[in-house]
Design a protein around this motif. Structure first.
Motif, short mmCIF file in Angstrom:
data_model
loop_
_atom_site.label_atom_id
_atom_site.label_comp_id
_atom_site.label_asym_id
_atom_site.label_seq_id
_atom_site.Cartn_x
_atom_site.Cartn_y
_atom_site.Cartn_z
N PRO A 142 1.18 -1.04 0.08
CA PRO A 142 0.27 -0.28 0.21
C PRO A 142 0.97 0.78 -0.24
N ASN A 143 0.79 2.53 -0.51
CA ASN A 143 1.75 3.36 -0.85
C ASN A 143 1.05 4.10 0.18
N GLU A 187 5.12 0.27 -5.53
CA GLU A 187 3.88 0.77 -4.71
C GLU A 187 2.16 1.86 -5.18
N LEU A 188 1.65 1.17 -4.09
CA LEU A 188 -0.29 1.23 -5.32
C LEU A 188 -1.08 1.83 -4.02
N ASP A 189 -2.07 2.11 -4.80
CA ASP A 189 -2.87 2.69 -3.95
C ASP A 189 -3.90 1.42 -2.59
N GLY A 191 -6.39 0.05 -2.17
CA GLY A 191 -8.09 -0.38 -2.25
C GLY A 191 -7.15 -1.00 -4.03
N VAL A 192 -5.72 -0.90 -4.25
CA VAL A 192 -5.91 -1.65 -6.22
C VAL A 192 -5.06 -2.81 -5.81
N VAL A 193 -4.06 -3.00 -4.83
CA VAL A 193 -2.68 -4.23 -4.40
C VAL A 193 -3.56 -5.20 -4.36
N GLY A 194 -4.23 -4.92 -3.53
CA GLY A 194 -5.18 -6.47 -3.83
C GLY A 194 -5.34 -6.55 -4.88
#
Length: 276
Positions: A142-143, A187-189, A191-194
């Motif tokens: 998560p970022n 690094e991803l939001d 809500g997006v990383v999963g």
């Protein structure tokens, strides 16, 4: 004479009637204002928590506390709304996240009572254990500051990376001292990383987002942060100075009860745990 005498009698009867009418409240030690139903707005995140808070709302109503939930889809919004007085409380965050928000935005928000904890996990559909993570693997995290630090701490605990000595819970990729497998940290939001799990070799995902992304904790999770002394317990937050108000105590009590826990366990299927 009778007319003159009857006026005081009516006055006495009026006073007596008012005294009798006040007896139920006085007997309970309540003022008329306290006996009225209190209405509040509570900010929550969309998704599974909406089901949990429907039960919290029903439990609060039994104590003359009317809750209107305000649903958000962005982690940055509930604290701003609380600070600006648009809502009376929120329930979505842990202390490291709030500390960073206070540092960044100067909010006057405090913890009023714990709710639950969702241990963050390392998930993969390509490796069945941490040992199977290959050299050069791409690992999503998560970022947002608090959860990125949390993710990196988990990767360090599992021996994937090593952070600089003294690095705190708000670690970033700049704090990585050694990276023996030369993994790429993406690094991803949160809500997006999963949801990006199939495009990654592994990902550190908050448990609530893991559920939304369709990840299976039993099959896809290959590591998890420890639960004991976990600093990432979520809580109900209110404006500083209001934490001892009767309605705040009633709100916390409405959440921290067995009826709500049954619904919480049903919704989160054991991936979240009561933190009170």
């Amino acid at each position: 004479m009778r007319l003159a005498a009857s006026a005081p009698s009516r006055s006495r009867r009026t006073v007596l009637a008012l005294m009798v009418a006040a007896l139920p409240l006085a007997g309970l030690g309540l003022s008329a204002a306290q006996a009225e139903t209190k209405s509040i707005k509570v900010g929550i995140m969309s998704g599974e928590d909406e089901d949990v808070w429907r039960v919290v709302t029903a439990e609060a109503a039994k104590k003359d506390l009317k809750i209107e939930t305000v649903v958000f889809n962005d982690y940055t919004q509930p604290n701003e709304a609380l600070e600006n007085g648009e809502i009376d409380a929120n329930a979505f965050q842990h202390q490291p996240y709030l500390d960073n928000q206070i540092k960044t935005n100067g909010y006057h928000i405090v913890n009023a009572g714990f709710t639950a904890v969702w241990p963050i996990g390392l998930y993969s559909r390509k490796a069945h254990s941490v040992a199977e993570i290959q050299e050069g693997a791409v690992i999503g995290v998560p970022n947002d500051p608090s959860n990125e630090g949390r993710a990196l701490k988990l990767l360090e605990r599992e021996g994937v990376i090593k952070l600089k000595s003294g690095t705190g819970i708000l670690a970033t990729i700049a704090d990585i001292e050694s990276n023996p497998k030369k993994v790429e940290i993406k690094e991803l939001d949160a809500g997006v990383v999963g949801r990006a799990i199939d495009d990654l070799d592994a990902a550190v995902v908050n448990t609530d987002w893991a559920l939304k992304a369709g990840l299976d904790a039993e099959k896809d999770r290959i590591a998890q942060e420890p639960i004991a002394d976990n600093p990432y317990r979520n809580f109900i937050a209110v404006k500083a100075g209001s934490e001892n108000e009767p309605w705040v105590k009633a709100l916390v009590a409405a959440y921290q009860n067995p009826v709500v826990k049954v619904e919480f366990d049903r919704v989160y299927k054991g991936t979240g745990l009561a933190a009170y």
